[in-house]
Scaffold this motif. Structure first.
Motif, short mmCIF file in Angstrom:
data_model
loop_
_atom_site.label_atom_id
_atom_site.label_comp_id
_atom_site.label_asym_id
_atom_site.label_seq_id
_atom_site.Cartn_x
_atom_site.Cartn_y
_atom_site.Cartn_z
N GLY A 1 57.11 32.61 57.79
CA GLY A 1 57.85 31.53 57.80
C GLY A 1 59.40 31.32 57.32
N TRP A 2 60.51 31.69 57.26
CA TRP A 2 61.82 31.68 57.47
C TRP A 2 62.58 30.76 58.44
CZ3 TRP A 2 64.25 36.51 54.56
CH2 TRP A 2 64.24 36.76 54.14
N VAL B 1 69.95 37.07 64.23
CA VAL B 1 68.83 36.15 64.75
C VAL B 1 67.66 37.22 64.71
CG1 VAL B 1 68.53 35.17 67.26
CG2 VAL B 1 70.25 35.16 66.16
N SER B 2 67.22 38.75 65.45
CA SER B 2 66.15 39.33 65.40
C SER B 2 65.53 39.54 63.73
CB SER B 2 66.65 40.22 66.52
OG SER B 2 66.78 40.76 67.04
N PHE B 3 66.03 39.29 62.98
CA PHE B 3 65.52 39.23 61.02
C PHE B 3 65.39 38.29 61.51
CE2 PHE B 3 66.38 39.10 57.45
CZ PHE B 3 65.95 39.78 56.81
N LEU B 4 65.53 36.57 61.81
CA LEU B 4 65.27 35.36 61.44
C LEU B 4 64.39 35.36 62.31
CD1 LEU B 4 65.47 33.00 59.93
CD2 LEU B 4 66.54 32.43 61.54
N SER B 5 63.84 35.45 63.00
CA SER B 5 62.63 35.62 64.08
C SER B 5 61.29 36.30 63.37
CB SER B 5 62.68 36.19 65.35
OG SER B 5 63.23 37.16 65.61
N PRO C 1 63.97 41.07 70.34
CA PRO C 1 63.36 40.50 69.74
C PRO C 1 63.85 39.36 68.85
CG PRO C 1 62.79 42.80 68.41
CD PRO C 1 64.18 42.83 69.08
N GLY C 2 65.05 39.17 68.94
CA GLY C 2 65.72 38.04 69.32
C GLY C 2 65.83 36.93 70.11
N ILE C 3 66.34 37.75 71.38
CA ILE C 3 66.35 37.17 72.61
C ILE C 3 65.03 36.83 72.52
CG2 ILE C 3 66.45 37.23 74.99
CD1 ILE C 3 69.17 39.63 74.17
N MET D 1 70.65 36.84 51.04
CA MET D 1 71.14 38.20 50.88
C MET D 1 70.48 38.82 51.61
SD MET D 1 73.49 38.40 47.98
CE MET D 1 73.67 36.37 47.15
N ALA D 2 69.33 38.03 52.32
CA ALA D 2 68.42 39.47 53.36
C ALA D 2 69.08 39.47 54.28
CB ALA D 2 66.99 39.48 53.76
N THR D 3 70.09 38.38 54.93
CA THR D 3 70.07 38.04 55.93
C THR D 3 71.98 39.04 55.82
OG1 THR D 3 69.45 36.23 56.51
CG2 THR D 3 71.27 36.41 57.82
N LEU D 4 73.02 38.82 54.85
CA LEU D 4 73.67 39.52 54.19
C LEU D 4 74.21 41.19 54.61
CD1 LEU D 4 75.49 37.84 51.86
CD2 LEU D 4 76.40 37.85 53.77
N ILE D 5 72.95 41.54 53.50
CA ILE D 5 72.01 43.40 54.00
C ILE D 5 71.70 43.68 55.65
CG2 ILE D 5 70.99 44.98 53.51
CD1 ILE D 5 70.38 43.37 50.63
N VAL D 6 70.86 42.83 56.85
CA VAL D 6 70.73 42.95 57.75
C VAL D 6 72.74 43.52 58.49
CG1 VAL D 6 69.89 42.52 59.78
CG2 VAL D 6 68.27 43.13 57.15
N GLY D 7 73.26 42.02 58.38
CA GLY D 7 73.92 42.03 59.17
C GLY D 7 75.37 43.02 58.91
N LEU D 8 75.35 43.21 57.39
CA LEU D 8 75.88 44.27 57.19
C LEU D 8 75.82 45.85 57.42
CD1 LEU D 8 77.67 42.53 54.98
CD2 LEU D 8 77.97 44.35 53.30
N VAL D 9 74.55 46.63 57.25
CA VAL D 9 74.03 47.27 58.17
C VAL D 9 74.36 47.23 59.10
CG1 VAL D 9 71.87 48.60 58.78
CG2 VAL D 9 72.56 48.31 56.69
N SER D 10 74.34 46.42 60.46
CA SER D 10 74.50 46.36 62.14
C SER D 10 76.09 46.05 62.24
CB SER D 10 74.13 44.62 62.49
OG SER D 10 73.69 44.49 64.18
N GLY D 11 76.58 45.59 61.34
CA GLY D 11 78.31 45.53 61.58
C GLY D 11 78.52 46.76 61.39
N THR D 12 78.45 47.83 60.48
CA THR D 12 78.98 49.44 60.44
C THR D 12 78.09 50.16 61.46
OG1 THR D 12 78.30 49.02 58.20
CG2 THR D 12 78.59 51.03 59.14
N TYR D 13 76.71 49.66 61.71
CA TYR D 13 76.63 50.26 62.74
C TYR D 13 77.20 49.59 64.44
CZ TYR D 13 73.47 51.84 67.05
OH TYR D 13 72.74 52.53 67.64
N SER D 14 77.36 48.66 64.96
CA SER D 14 78.10 48.32 65.98
C SER D 14 79.80 48.67 66.24
CB SER D 14 77.91 46.92 66.02
OG SER D 14 78.98 46.32 65.30
#
Length: 333
Positions: A204-205, A193-197, A39-41, A286-299
Motif C-alpha cells: 500500500g505504499w 516508479v515500477s518499484f513503487l507500483s 510494470p511501472g508503465i 531508503m528502499a527507493t534509494l537502494i533500488v535507484g542506486l542499483v538502477s543508476g549503476t546498471y543504466s
C-alpha cells in the motif's frame, strides 16, 4: 617470426574484444531494462484509468489526515477502517505498519472535535492505543512540491545536455552523449516508479514527499556514474584513434567498473543499515534509494553507453564491424 608476433597480437586483440563485448550484447541489456520499466508503465496506465492520477498519491499531494495508532492486541485494518466509514469517511485507507498491532489510517481532514469523537469510538471497540503519528496537510503543499520537482528535473536535463555538449566538444557528435545520459536518467526514474507500483500492490505504499526526494537523489547518482564512464570514453578516443567506438566503449566500461561498483556498494551498505534499523518513517525513502542506486549503476553501464554506440552504428541491435569480423576469421584457433 614477425608473422608469428603479428598473429599473436591479432589473437590477443580478438580475445580481448570477445571477452568484453558488453555493448555488443545490448539486446540483452535493453530487454532487461524493458522488463524493469514495464510494470511501472502498465501501473501508470491502470492507475490513470481507475483513479485519474498517474500514481497513487499520499496526503502530501491530495491533502488529508494521516493517523498512526499502536494497539495492545492485533487489529485488522479493515475493522479499524470501518469506524471511519461509519463516521462518514468512505474513502478511508487503513493498513498495517511494522506489525499487526500498528495501523495507519488516511482520510479527509477533520477538526479536533471530530477527531475526539472518532478516537472515543476506536477506544470503545479496540481498547486504548498509543498515537504514534497524527498530521494534517493541505493539497496546496503537494502541488508546490510537484511543480518544483518537475522544474528541477527539466532544468537538470537541460544543464546536463549543455554541459556534456560543451565538455565533449572535441569528439564527434557530443550531443549524442548528452541524450544518452538523459535517457539513463529517465530509465532510473521509471525503475523507481515500477518499484513503487509493486510495493503499492503489496504494502500500500504511495507517492509522498520522501519518495520524490529519493527519486531526485537517484537522478544525481545516475548522472554522476554516467559522466564517469563517458569521460573515460572521451580520453580513450584520443588515445586510441582508429578503434571503433564499440571497442573503446567496452574498454572504458571495464576500466571504470571497479570504481563505480565499489562506490555504490559502500553507499548501499549504509542505506541498507538505515533501512533495517531506521524505523518505518524512513523505510520508503531508503528502499527507493537502494533500488535507484542499483538502477543508476546498471543504466550507466548497460543503457547509456550502449545507446551511444547504437546511435553511432545506426542500429539498436549490434552489428559486428568489418575489422572485427576479419580478425575473428584470421585469428588462429
Amino acid at each position: 617470426m614477425a608473422a608469428s608476433s603479428d598473429n599473436g597480437t591479432i589473437a590477443g586483440n580478438t580475445k580481448e574484444n570477445l571477452m568484453y563485448r558488453l555493448v555488443e550484447r545490448r539486446k540483452i541489456w535493453f530487454l532487461i531494462s524493458l522488463l524493469g520499466i514495464l510494470p511501472g508503465i502498465l501501473f501508470i496506465i491502470w492507475n490513470l484509468s481507475t483513479s485519474g492520477t498517474l500514481l497513487p498519491l499520499s496526503i502530501d499531494y491530495t491533502g488529508g489526515t494521516q493517523w498512526e495508532m499502536r494497539f495492545a492486541e492485533p487489529v485488522a485494518p479493515t475493522e479499524l477502517g470501518s469506524v471511519f466509514v461509519e463516521a462518514g469517511f468512505t474513502d478511508t485507507k487503513a493498513f498495517h505498519v511494522d506489525d499487526d498491532r500498528t495501523v495507519q489510517v488516511k482520510f479527509k481532514n477533520i477538526d479536533m472535535a471530530r477527531k475526539e469523537v472518532i478516537e472515543q469510538a476506536i477506544v470503545e471497540r479496540f481498547g486504548e492505543f498509543d498515537e504514534r503519528l497524527y498530521r494534517s496537510i493541505g493539497p496546496a503543499i503537494g502541488a508546490e512540491v510537484s511543480q518544483a520537482a518537475l522544474l528541477a528535473v527539466i532544468a537538470a536535463s537541460v544543464l546536463i545536455l549543455a554541459y556534456i555538449a560543451l565538455a565533449f566538444r572535441e569528439i564527434t557528435h557530443p550531443f549524442r552523449f548528452g541524450v544518452a545520459a538523459i535517457a539513463a536518467l529517465v530509465h532510473d526514474v521509471l525503475i523507481t516508479v515500477s518499484f513503487l507500483s509493486i510495493m503499492n500492490l503489496v504494502l500500500g505504499w504511495e507517492l509522498d514527499a520522501l519518495f520524490l526526494t529519493a527519486t531526485l537523489t537517484v537522478i544525481g547518482f545516475s548522472v554522476n556514474d554516467t559522466i564517469v564512464i563517458f569521460d573515460r570514453i572521451r580520453e580513450n578516443l584520443r588515445r586510441r584513434r582508429g578503434e571503433p567506438l564499440s571497442m573503446v566503449a567496452n574498454r572504458s566500461i571495464i576500466e571504470t567498473a571497479q570504481r563505480s561498483i565499489a562506490t555504490q556498494v559502500t553507499a548501499l551498505l549504509v542505506l541498507a543499515a538505515i533501512l533495517i534499523f531506521g524505523g518505518s518513517t524512513l523505510r520508503i525513502f531508503m528502499a527507493t534509494l537502494i533500488v535507484g542506486l542499483v538502477s543508476g549503476t546498471y543504466s550507466s553501464i548497460f543503457t547509456a553507453t550502449p545507446l551511444v554506440v547504437a546511435w553511432e552504428e545506426g542500429s539498436l541491435l549490434p552489428r559486428a564491424s568489418k575489422s572485427v569480423r576479419t580478425r575473428e576469421q584470421t585469428a588462429p584457433a
